[in-house]
Design an enzyme around this catalytic site. Structure first.
Site, PDB file in Angstrom:
ATOM      1  N   TYR A  39     -12.748  14.643  -6.007  1.00 49.22           N
ATOM      2  CA  TYR A  39     -11.737  13.832  -6.699  1.00 49.22           C
ATOM      3  C   TYR A  39     -10.784  14.730  -7.485  1.00 49.22           C
ATOM      4  CZ  TYR A  39      -9.810  11.404 -10.734  1.00 49.22           C
ATOM      5  OH  TYR A  39      -8.966  10.970 -11.721  1.00 49.22           O
ATOM      6  N   ALA A  94      -1.584   4.964  -8.598  1.00 46.75           N
ATOM      7  CA  ALA A  94      -2.455   4.553  -7.493  1.00 46.75           C
ATOM      8  C   ALA A  94      -3.288   5.731  -6.989  1.00 46.75           C
ATOM      9  CB  ALA A  94      -1.600   3.998  -6.354  1.00 46.75           C
ATOM     10  N   ASP A 104       0.849  -1.191   0.000  1.00 48.15           N
ATOM     11  CA  ASP A 104       0.000   0.000   0.000  1.00 48.15           C
ATOM     12  C   ASP A 104       0.891   1.250   0.000  1.00 48.15           C
ATOM     13  OD1 ASP A 104      -3.168   0.495   1.120  1.00 48.15           O
ATOM     14  OD2 ASP A 104      -1.736   2.170   1.088  1.00 48.15           O
TER      15      ASP A 104
END
Ligand code: UDP
Length: 327
Positions: A140, A73, A50
């Protein structure tokens, strides 16, 4: 060059990874598999981790000998960013900060960032140029704009070269039909149309027909994922220690939601059921690129020019993989 791709098991990331490997570039995916698919990554190229774990990321950069990073990512759904901005800020802004610190610790000095046309948001200019003002209209898009600034600030202070690729709507599947788009849950227009065609959904919901566009539906610039991959390779090869660049990656042609559905219906060979719904929160009315800069400066030459060619490649994948990577 050796490259680590964060989010390298995702739709765009894995297409880029395969493209790099096919062009003799050493490349590895670093992905937590929350949305990515291990099956989309060639054997031996996946590190599961991660990006919020700076130590694990630093180790991955060191053990792969990476001298450059492509950073894919991110949390990417616009409507959930409206209902859960914390998730998007944590992943996108917090995750990138962790990555930048891992790059500092491992001495990696080149970075390519997946930014987005959504940062132009409500800007009505058509086509959008790299110097067009950014007017993001969703959490976003604002996380992506915040990350653009964070990268500039870190590069100024700590010294590394970077390029921001603002890409338009990634679409389509690999030419051999083996890799394509699979999100769970799926929110993107083209895969959803094909899910309707495959009987997995009842109808396509058209989110808004009252936008200030010729047919009232939103306009986007759909770019084939392998053409995007070509742009990534050209851009990363051009990054030097003091590079600070921005390129749009789009075809320069906008297609409305209705035009995309029509193009899909042509390849399916029949009409599909549709309903008209209200606007989806956070959607900008029209976004299409001027791609002149990347064509002129980097020699980018997209090969899947039309929306028809793009949806044909996508239909091949969806027909052969009705459950995506779960097949
Ligand atoms: N869209 C739609 N119905 C759907 C999914 C998407 O009408 O089921 C519209 C959406 O509102 C947007 C366009 O299709 O105007 C492209 O949406 P997508 O989610 O594919 O990409 P985005 O532009 O949000 O990145």
């Amino acid at each position: 060059m050796r490259i680590l791709l964060t989010g390298g098991a995702g739709y765009v990331g894995s297409a880029c990874l395969r493209y790099l490997l096919a062009n003799d570039v050493e490349a590895f995916a670093f992905d937590n598999l929350s949305e990515g698919h291990a099956q989309s990554v060639p054997e031996g190229r996946l590190i599961v981790g991660d990006i919020s774990h700076t130590g694990a990321l630093t180790d991955a950069l060191r053990t792969t000998g990476a001298d450059a990073v492509m950073h894919f990512a991110a949390a990417t759904t616009i409507d959930t960013s409206v209902t859960d901005p914390d998730f998007h800020y944590r992943n996108n802004v917090g995750g990138t900060r962790s990555l930048l610190n891992a790059m500092r610790a491992a001495g990696v000095r080149r970075m390519l960032f997946s930014s987005t046309c959504a940062t132009y948001g409500l800007n009505p200019e058509t086509p959008l140029r790299e110097d067009s003002p950014q007017m993001p209209c969703s959490p976003y898009a604002r996380t992506k704009l915040a990350v653009e600034w964070m990268i500039r600030d870190f590069a100024d202070a700590y010294g590394f070269g970077f390029t921001l690729l603002r890409y338009f709507n990634a679409a389509g599947a690999s030419a051999d039909g083996t890799h394509g788009e699979h999100h769970d849950p799926e929110t993107h227009l083209i895969p959803i149309v094909f899910q309707v065609a495959l009987g997995q959904r009842e109808q396509i919901k058209i989110f808004g027909t009252d936008y200030p566009t010729p047919d009232g539906t939103c306009i986007r610039d759909y770019v084939h994922v392998d053409d995007l991959a070509q742009a990534h390779l050209l851009a990363i090869r051009a990054i030097e220690s003091d590079t600070a660049e921005i390129y749009n990656v789009g075809t320069g042609t906008g297609s409305s939601v209705l035009e995309v559905i029509n193009a899909c219906e042509k390849v399916i060979g029949r009409e599909i059921p549709k309903t008209i719904e209200g606007r989806r929160p956070g959607d900008p009315p029209a976004l299409f690129a001027s791609a002149e800069k990347i064509v002129e400066r980097l020699g980018w030459s997209p090969v899947h020019g039309t929306i028809q060619a793009i949806v044909e490649s996508a239909w091949r994948w969806h027909k052969q993989h009705p459950s995506g990577y779960a097949n």
